[in-house]
Write a protein that holds these residues in place. Structure first.
Motif, PDB file in Angstrom:
ATOM      1  N   GLY A   1       0.840  -1.192   0.000  1.00  0.00           N
ATOM      2  CA  GLY A   1       0.000   0.000   0.000  1.00  0.00           C
ATOM      3  C   GLY A   1       0.874   1.240   0.000  1.00  0.00           C
ATOM      4  O   GLY A   1       1.669   1.449   0.925  1.00  0.00           O
ATOM      5  N   LYS A   2       0.759   2.099  -1.020  1.00  0.00           N
ATOM      6  CA  LYS A   2       1.629   3.259  -1.145  1.00  0.00           C
ATOM      7  C   LYS A   2       1.233   4.353  -0.164  1.00  0.00           C
ATOM      8  O   LYS A   2       0.125   4.381   0.379  1.00  0.00           O
ATOM      9  N   SER A   3       2.163   5.262   0.046  1.00  0.00           N
ATOM     10  CA  SER A   3       1.931   6.401   0.940  1.00  0.00           C
ATOM     11  C   SER A   3       1.067   7.455   0.243  1.00  0.00           C
ATOM     12  O   SER A   3       1.029   7.527  -0.999  1.00  0.00           O
ATOM     13  N   HIS A   4       0.408   8.285   1.041  1.00  0.00           N
ATOM     14  CA  HIS A   4      -0.349   9.392   0.458  1.00  0.00           C
ATOM     15  C   HIS A   4       0.588  10.505   0.000  1.00  0.00           C
ATOM     16  O   HIS A   4       0.189  11.414  -0.726  1.00  0.00           O
ATOM     17  N   GLU A   5       1.890  10.415   0.437  1.00  0.00           N
ATOM     18  CA  GLU A   5       2.889  11.374  -0.013  1.00  0.00           C
ATOM     19  C   GLU A   5       3.484  10.909  -1.344  1.00  0.00           C
ATOM     20  O   GLU A   5       3.431   9.736  -1.695  1.00  0.00           O
TER      21      GLU A   5
ATOM     22  N   HIS B   1      11.764   2.125  -3.598  1.00  0.00           N
ATOM     23  CA  HIS B   1      12.900   1.315  -3.994  1.00  0.00           C
ATOM     24  C   HIS B   1      12.613  -0.137  -3.595  1.00  0.00           C
ATOM     25  O   HIS B   1      12.518  -0.443  -2.401  1.00  0.00           O
ATOM     26  N   VAL B   2      12.445  -1.035  -4.609  1.00  0.00           N
ATOM     27  CA  VAL B   2      12.089  -2.439  -4.341  1.00  0.00           C
ATOM     28  C   VAL B   2      13.355  -3.296  -4.363  1.00  0.00           C
ATOM     29  O   VAL B   2      14.159  -3.214  -5.297  1.00  0.00           O
ATOM     30  N   LEU B   3      13.513  -4.121  -3.325  1.00  0.00           N
ATOM     31  CA  LEU B   3      14.649  -5.033  -3.201  1.00  0.00           C
ATOM     32  C   LEU B   3      14.138  -6.462  -3.114  1.00  0.00           C
ATOM     33  O   LEU B   3      13.124  -6.729  -2.461  1.00  0.00           O
ATOM     34  N   TRP B   4      14.886  -7.396  -3.763  1.00  0.00           N
ATOM     35  CA  TRP B   4      14.473  -8.803  -3.790  1.00  0.00           C
ATOM     36  C   TRP B   4      15.521  -9.678  -3.095  1.00  0.00           C
ATOM     37  O   TRP B   4      16.721  -9.476  -3.252  1.00  0.00           O
ATOM     38  N   TYR B   5      15.014 -10.660  -2.344  1.00  0.00           N
ATOM     39  CA  TYR B   5      15.859 -11.577  -1.587  1.00  0.00           C
ATOM     40  C   TYR B   5      15.426 -13.020  -1.904  1.00  0.00           C
ATOM     41  O   TYR B   5      14.235 -13.300  -2.033  1.00  0.00           O
TER      42      TYR B   5
ATOM     43  N   PRO C   1      16.158   0.643  -9.395  1.00  0.00           N
ATOM     44  CA  PRO C   1      16.375   2.061  -9.043  1.00  0.00           C
ATOM     45  C   PRO C   1      15.088   2.675  -8.491  1.00  0.00           C
ATOM     46  O   PRO C   1      13.980   2.297  -8.880  1.00  0.00           O
ATOM     47  N   PRO C   2      15.244   3.631  -7.544  1.00  0.00           N
ATOM     48  CA  PRO C   2      14.049   4.278  -6.962  1.00  0.00           C
ATOM     49  C   PRO C   2      13.213   4.969  -8.033  1.00  0.00           C
ATOM     50  O   PRO C   2      13.749   5.582  -8.961  1.00  0.00           O
ATOM     51  N   LYS C   3      11.889   4.793  -7.904  1.00  0.00           N
ATOM     52  CA  LYS C   3      10.971   5.423  -8.850  1.00  0.00           C
ATOM     53  C   LYS C   3       9.750   5.934  -8.103  1.00  0.00           C
ATOM     54  O   LYS C   3       9.399   5.437  -7.026  1.00  0.00           O
ATOM     55  N   HIS C   4       9.116   6.943  -8.708  1.00  0.00           N
ATOM     56  CA  HIS C   4       7.834   7.393  -8.195  1.00  0.00           C
ATOM     57  C   HIS C   4       6.750   6.383  -8.547  1.00  0.00           C
ATOM     58  O   HIS C   4       6.883   5.610  -9.489  1.00  0.00           O
ATOM     59  N   TRP C   5       5.724   6.408  -7.792  1.00  0.00           N
ATOM     60  CA  TRP C   5       4.609   5.481  -8.014  1.00  0.00           C
ATOM     61  C   TRP C   5       3.935   5.755  -9.343  1.00  0.00           C
ATOM     62  O   TRP C   5       3.761   6.907  -9.756  1.00  0.00           O
ATOM     63  N   SER C   6       3.546   4.692 -10.033  1.00  0.00           N
ATOM     64  CA  SER C   6       2.753   4.782 -11.250  1.00  0.00           C
ATOM     65  C   SER C   6       1.943   3.496 -11.355  1.00  0.00           C
ATOM     66  O   SER C   6       2.147   2.546 -10.599  1.00  0.00           O
TER      67      SER C   6
ATOM     68  N   GLN D   1       7.022  -3.093 -13.256  1.00  0.00           N
ATOM     69  CA  GLN D   1       8.384  -2.726 -13.618  1.00  0.00           C
ATOM     70  C   GLN D   1       9.394  -3.120 -12.542  1.00  0.00           C
ATOM     71  O   GLN D   1      10.597  -3.132 -12.807  1.00  0.00           O
ATOM     72  N   SER D   2       8.918  -3.434 -11.359  1.00  0.00           N
ATOM     73  CA  SER D   2       9.793  -3.857 -10.261  1.00  0.00           C
ATOM     74  C   SER D   2       9.692  -5.353 -10.004  1.00  0.00           C
ATOM     75  O   SER D   2      10.060  -5.824  -8.920  1.00  0.00           O
ATOM     76  N   ALA D   3       9.183  -6.114 -10.990  1.00  0.00           N
ATOM     77  CA  ALA D   3       8.956  -7.555 -10.790  1.00  0.00           C
ATOM     78  C   ALA D   3      10.262  -8.338 -10.911  1.00  0.00           C
ATOM     79  O   ALA D   3      11.143  -7.999 -11.705  1.00  0.00           O
ATOM     80  N   LEU D   4      10.344  -9.392 -10.129  1.00  0.00           N
ATOM     81  CA  LEU D   4      11.449 -10.343 -10.216  1.00  0.00           C
ATOM     82  C   LEU D   4      11.107 -11.363 -11.294  1.00  0.00           C
ATOM     83  O   LEU D   4      10.029 -11.955 -11.276  1.00  0.00           O
ATOM     84  N   THR D   5      12.039 -11.585 -12.213  1.00  0.00           N
ATOM     85  CA  THR D   5      11.776 -12.468 -13.351  1.00  0.00           C
ATOM     86  C   THR D   5      12.687 -13.694 -13.300  1.00  0.00           C
ATOM     87  O   THR D   5      13.660 -13.739 -12.549  1.00  0.00           O
TER      88      THR D   5
END
Length: 1045
Positions: free
Chosen positions: A184-188, A193-197, A207-212, A218-222
């Motif tokens: 759930g994104k912030s109201h700000e 920045h999404v990290l995968w483990y 890389p950090p991106k604004h919400w869209s 675009q931040s999916a692990l493939t």
């Protein structure tokens, strides 16, 4: 609680596996893992595991995080700071303005602020710096990282995301995994920045991106990212985290790892326990979808194999249907069940065995390749054999016949006909016994003369009912002969059913009856009926009739201990008269086929490549494929690996009436006694049993004395009933057979109690011989060493007498139109497989003019199918090299062998005739030693090949078949002289062809030389025919060349 050590220092094990691909480090950097712990203000708790960057490899990866830099500290970090034992800090200035710089790194070690130094590269990327880190010089050292500008604020946004997995289809119509990190994104308006483990280790960040609307995708692990990190198949835990910042250049706030999501197939942990004869379900759960690509349906196989398969005598487990299961793409969410069944093994003692089952997927899952070659894991299976329920359980029908049910109830049975001894309630399994008059002086004495064992439409029988000699063979194999496993040793047979139930059959060759013992398995408990009774471990209710009701005679409900062995239950027995007679071929069409779903699958590790699982498995419907054989004298007959006899030309002919009857042993010396009383019979039987070494040994085994007593009582009963001792030794043999079984089932008697002293089983086996060698030899290691002039399993054969042949395969005919003729079976009353058996062959040919020609005698050692059948391997017909001549091929009508056999030395039987012919153009019959053959078409015979009128000989193209008259012959193909002096012989070896070619070459060279000389000197031409040596060969060669042009 301190985190697992893998979280402290193994994160880089997965991190540095080639993410760097030579691209701009400002766009392909990796976030610093465990950022919160790397601050100089973070003190390592006492119970925590220090961070450890020792696992950085030489992959040259770059690390960075907006708002953070490696620590430049003066004074340096304190002890235990930065979450590690040996903090690493930068003693230099950092680059600016997009520059690349090499800086010096120091290691803090107690009071020494910079005990060790090394250099790393740093690049300024505008909004952040990235660092090409190197492996620290010591264990438990880690780089310190802190805020670049502590005055810049951090957002308080922190969220726990969720990993979701789906599939997407590529241009090749194949599916691939796609993992998304949802939150759930912030109201700000923040940068995310999404990290995968994977498996607790960081592997990738975006890389950090604004919400869209496309941010999550675009931040999916493939699968491509997973493959580049060394994860090419399922079987891992995946997590994600989300960091947020107020904008570019601002430090990121804290993060929370998502819950672990396992990607693969979950299998039970711990040990799965299964009892012999019972089943457990192994649950398999897919945690990710199986994609079908563009297909509407797809599936993958999960195979189960084992590395440590126990021995055939030990408890083991198997998969009843196949070596695994099929998972469909449409039902991947369904709980899948794999049945594991404990295989029933012989033996009474409690045992346990551990097996490790390994599970893996197909070599290639076409629709979703990522599932291919997935080694799912292993399951430990403990197979438990408890104290068995069939201890001392045996049904027997012995002598005239004395009956015993599985549960131990003794009774008498004296009805002639065919009866069901054993019938399984659910499976197409049954054993029929045929009973007929067996003691001519007393017409009322009936004995078992035949046994027929059926599994589905496969039937094996041992039979001498209404025939002069024994017939021992499969009589139907429509469900495959492997359903019933046969082992033999001389005149003793073990017959195994698919359930583990088996029969011991003792045959006396010169008599008309057999002794039958049936030993039930776990699969029979409460599931059988017949003359052997119900198998319930209690005598009451044993006499169940075919209609399901029970014997009304009150004596039928007596306990075993109070039952009278002389009791008869004729109304019960009559209901088990066979309605479908297994001794009558005309009834076979009424039988049902084998439909049991129980299969035994061979699922083993690859022998040649033990590191690879073998997917090619073999499943068969028989559970007796590998039976526990403790007596190594019992072996399968030679035909066990061949096609069923009833479907080959090994099928025996109807026996001819030339049987030579011989008593198996000398008549008992009973003196002048004419009437046997109970007292005299008791004294005789006591002496017979007491003088038997195996019986003396058996009396020491717990529970066996009662078995011996039953058969000793039968001995006494038979003598008083028929006023003769003819059945006495059969009672002794029955007692020895059941004793041996009890010893084989008791594993405590299989081992040496004193080093160097044989086990009880070995000792008993060594002293046990058929009929105690009839008193005419000594038992040595389980085999009779007979007195001079005697042979056979029990020293009952007079070596001076030739054996008798009373039948030969196919009525003495072998039809080449039906297959090759390379062996034949001979049948007779008794062949001694422990003697010096040999087959003798006298080849002959039958010619068109009615004459016969005889060839060279040859010999071979036969294969012993049974004591009444041997398989003689026919000699190969050698074709002799013909000399170059114009002689036509021999006009053979047919060929064959006169065959005889000897048990010992050169004492051969009378000859039987085997004719080899071709029914496509011939008819042959054999009557005794007389052979009659005739052609059925306008053809000739060329060594078994039918050649039509006018066609060439297959080996000699110069001649054609002349079938214009009743006497066939081969005539010269043409009158043009092309075949006047040579014939083609395809039997000439390759080496002879080479020699011939050399000779021809030399002759040609000579001819050319002579020709040149004649031409040169202008001499008169001379005739080649005048040449004194080699002229015929030359002429043939020349004409042959002309003819070929």
């Amino acid at each position: 609680m301190a985190p697992d050590i893998s979280a402290g220092f193994c994160w880089l094990l997965f991190l540095f596996i080639g993410l760097s691909n030579g691209s701009d480090p400002c766009k392909s950097y990796i976030s610093f893992p465990y950022l919160e712990k790397r601050s100089i203000n973070y003190t390592l708790p006492t119970a925590d595991t220090p961070l450890n960057d020792i696992f950085i490899d030489a992959s040259n990866d770059w690390f960075g995080e907006e708002g953070y830099d490696l620590v430049l500290s003066s004074p340096p970090p304190g002890d235990g700071r930065c979450g590690t034992s040996y903090p690493l800090w930068v003693r230099d200035t950092l680059p600016r303005g997009g520059m690349l710089k090499t800086v010096e790194v120091c290691m803090k070690d107690g009071p020494e602020h910079c005990s060790t130094t090394f250099r790393i590269d740093v690049k300024d990327c505008g909004t952040l710096r990235v660092y090409q880190l190197k492996k620290p010089p010591v264990f438990e050292a880690a780089f310190c990282v802190d805020l670049t500008d502590p005055t810049k604020p951090r957002t308080s946004f922190k969220v726990k995301p969720t990993v979701q997995v789906d599939v997407e289809t590529d241009s090749h119509q194949k599916d691939h995994f796609k993992f998304t990190c949802t939150f759930g994104k912030s109201h700000e308006d923040l940068l995310y920045h999404v990290l995968w483990y994977v498996n607790g280790g960081f592997i990738y960040s975006f890389p950090p991106k604004h919400w869209s609307n496309t941010f999550v995708d675009q931040s999916a692990l493939t699968e491509d990212i997973l493959n580049s990190s060394g994860f090419s198949t399922p079987g891992f835990q995946v997590q994600c985290a989300v960091k947020a910042s107020l904008g570019e250049g601002f430090p990121a706030g804290g993060s929370i790892l998502s819950d672990e999501k396992f990607i693969g197939i979950k299998i039970p942990s711990g040990t799965v326990v299964v009892k012999e004869g019972e089943s457990v379900m192994l649950n398999l759960t897919l945690t990710a979808p199986l994609g079908c690509g563009s297909r509407s349906h797809c599936s993958m196989e999960v195979f189960v194999v084992t590395r440590n398969q126990p021995g055939v005598c030990d408890p083991s487990a198997f998969i009843p249907t196949q070596c695994g299961l099929t998972i469909k793409g449409s039902s991947w969410r369904t709980l899948h069940h794999l049945e594991i069944k404990g295989k029933v093994t012989s033996g009474y003692n409690a045992k346990t065995a551990l097996m490790r089952l390994y599970l893996k997927t197909d070599q290639l899952v076409i629709s979703h390749p990522f599932w291919s070659k997935y080694e799912i894991g292993s399951v430990t299976v403990q197979v438990v054999k408890e104290a068995v329920i069939n201890k001392q359980s045996v049904c027997h029908a012995v002598q005239d016949p004395h009956m015993r049910t599985f549960d131990g109830r003794l009774y008498e049975f004296h009805q002639p006909g065919v009866f069901l001894l054993y019938k399984h309630d659910e499976l197409e399994l049954e054993v029929q016994m045929q009973v007929s008059q067996c003691y001519p002086p007393r017409n009322t004495v009936q004995c078992p003369c035949g046994i027929a064992v059926r599994a589905g439409q496969t039937i094996y029988h041992i039979d001498k009912c209404n025939r002069p000699n024994w017939s021992i063979d499969f009589v139907s194999c429509k469900d495959g002969k492997d359903l019933i496993k046969i082992l033999k040793s001389g005149t003793q047979y073990k017959i195994y059913l698919p359930t583990g139930t088996f029969l011991d059959i003792n045959v006396t060759p010169s008599s008309k009856f057999i002794d039958i013992h049936i030993y039930p398995s776990y699969n029979d408990l409460g599931m059988v009926a017949g003359l052997c009774g119900t198998f319930t471990n209690k005598c009451e209710g044993n006499f169940k009739k075919r209609d399901g009701t029970f014997e009304t005679d009150p004596k039928g409900e007596h306990a075993c201990a109070t039952g009278n062995s002389l009791d008869r239950f004729d109304s019960f027995a009559s209901t088990w008269r066979a309605d479908v007679n297994l001794f009558n071929h005309d009834d076979f069409h009424r039988l049902k086929n084998w439909t049991s779903s129980i299969q035994l699958c061979t699922c083993v590790y690859h022998n040649r490549f033990p590191q690879k699982l073998e997917e090619r498995v073999t499943c068969s419907p028989e559970l007796n494929k590998d039976v526990c054989i403790l007596n190594q004298r019992f072996l399968p007959p030679p035909s066990s690996s061949r096609q069923c006899a009833v479907e080959t030309n090994r099928k025996r002919r109807s026996p001819v009436q030339r049987q030579m009857y011989r008593e198996k042993r000398d008549a008992e010396d009973t003196g002048t006694l004419t009437t046997w009383t109970t007292a005299t019979a008791t004294a005789y039987c006591n002496q017979l049993f007491n003088n038997s070494p195996p019986i003396a040994a058996c009396r020491t085994v717990q529970g066996v004395s009662e078995i011996i007593k039953q058969h000793e009582d039968n001995c006494i009963m038979d003598i008083t009933a028929i006023n003769a001792v003819d059945f006495a030794t059969h009672s002794l043999e029955a007692a020895k057979s059941e004793c041996m079984h009890e010893v084989e089932m008791n594993s405590t008697l299989h081992t040496e109690k004193t080093p160097g002293v044989p086990s009880f089983l070995s000792t008993l086996s060594a002293m046990t011989c058929s009929h105690d060698c009839s008193g005419k030899g000594t038992c040595q290691n389980g085999t009779c060493s007979c007195n001079d002039g005697l042979g056979g399993d029990d020293c009952s054969i007079d070596k001076s007498l030739p054996p008798v042949i009373d039948g030969i395969s196919g009525d003495g005919l072998c039809d080449l139109a039906s297959g090759v003729c390379n062996e034949t079976s001979l049948h007779g009353p008794y062949f001694d497989e422990h003697g010096q058996l040999q087959c003798r062959f006298v080849p002959f040919t039958v010619h068109a003019d009615g004459t016969q020609k005889t060839g060279t005698v040859s010999y071979s050692k036969p294969l012993v199918e049974s004591f009444v059948e041997v398989i003689c391997i026919l000699p190969k017909q050698q074709r002799t090299k013909r000399s170059p001549s114009s002689q036509p091929p021999e006009a053979e009508l047919a060929a064959g062998f006169r065959i005889s056999i000897a048990n010992y030395g050169d004492v051969f039987s009378d000859e039987s005739v085997l004719v080899v012919y071709n029914s496509q153009c011939q008819y042959c019959s054999v009557t005794g030693t007389a052979v009659v053959c005739a052609f059925t078409s306008q053809s000739c015979n060329a060594k078994g090949v039918c050649v039509s009128h006018g066609d060439i000989h297959p080996e000699n193209p110069c001649y054609v078949c002349d079938a214009s008259s009743s006497v066939r012959k081969w005539t010269l193909k043409s009158a043009d002289g092309a075949c006047t002096a040579t014939t083609k012989d395809t039997s000439i070896s390759f080496s002879l062809w080479i020699i011939g070619a050399v000779v021809v070459g030399l002759i040609l060279a000579g001819v050319i030389g002579v020709g040149c000389c004649i031409y040169k000197h202008g001499k008169k031409k001379s005739s080649i025919g005048d040449t004194p040596r080699g002229s015929a060969f030359m002429i043939n060669l020349s004409t042959s060349q002309v003819a070929s042009k």
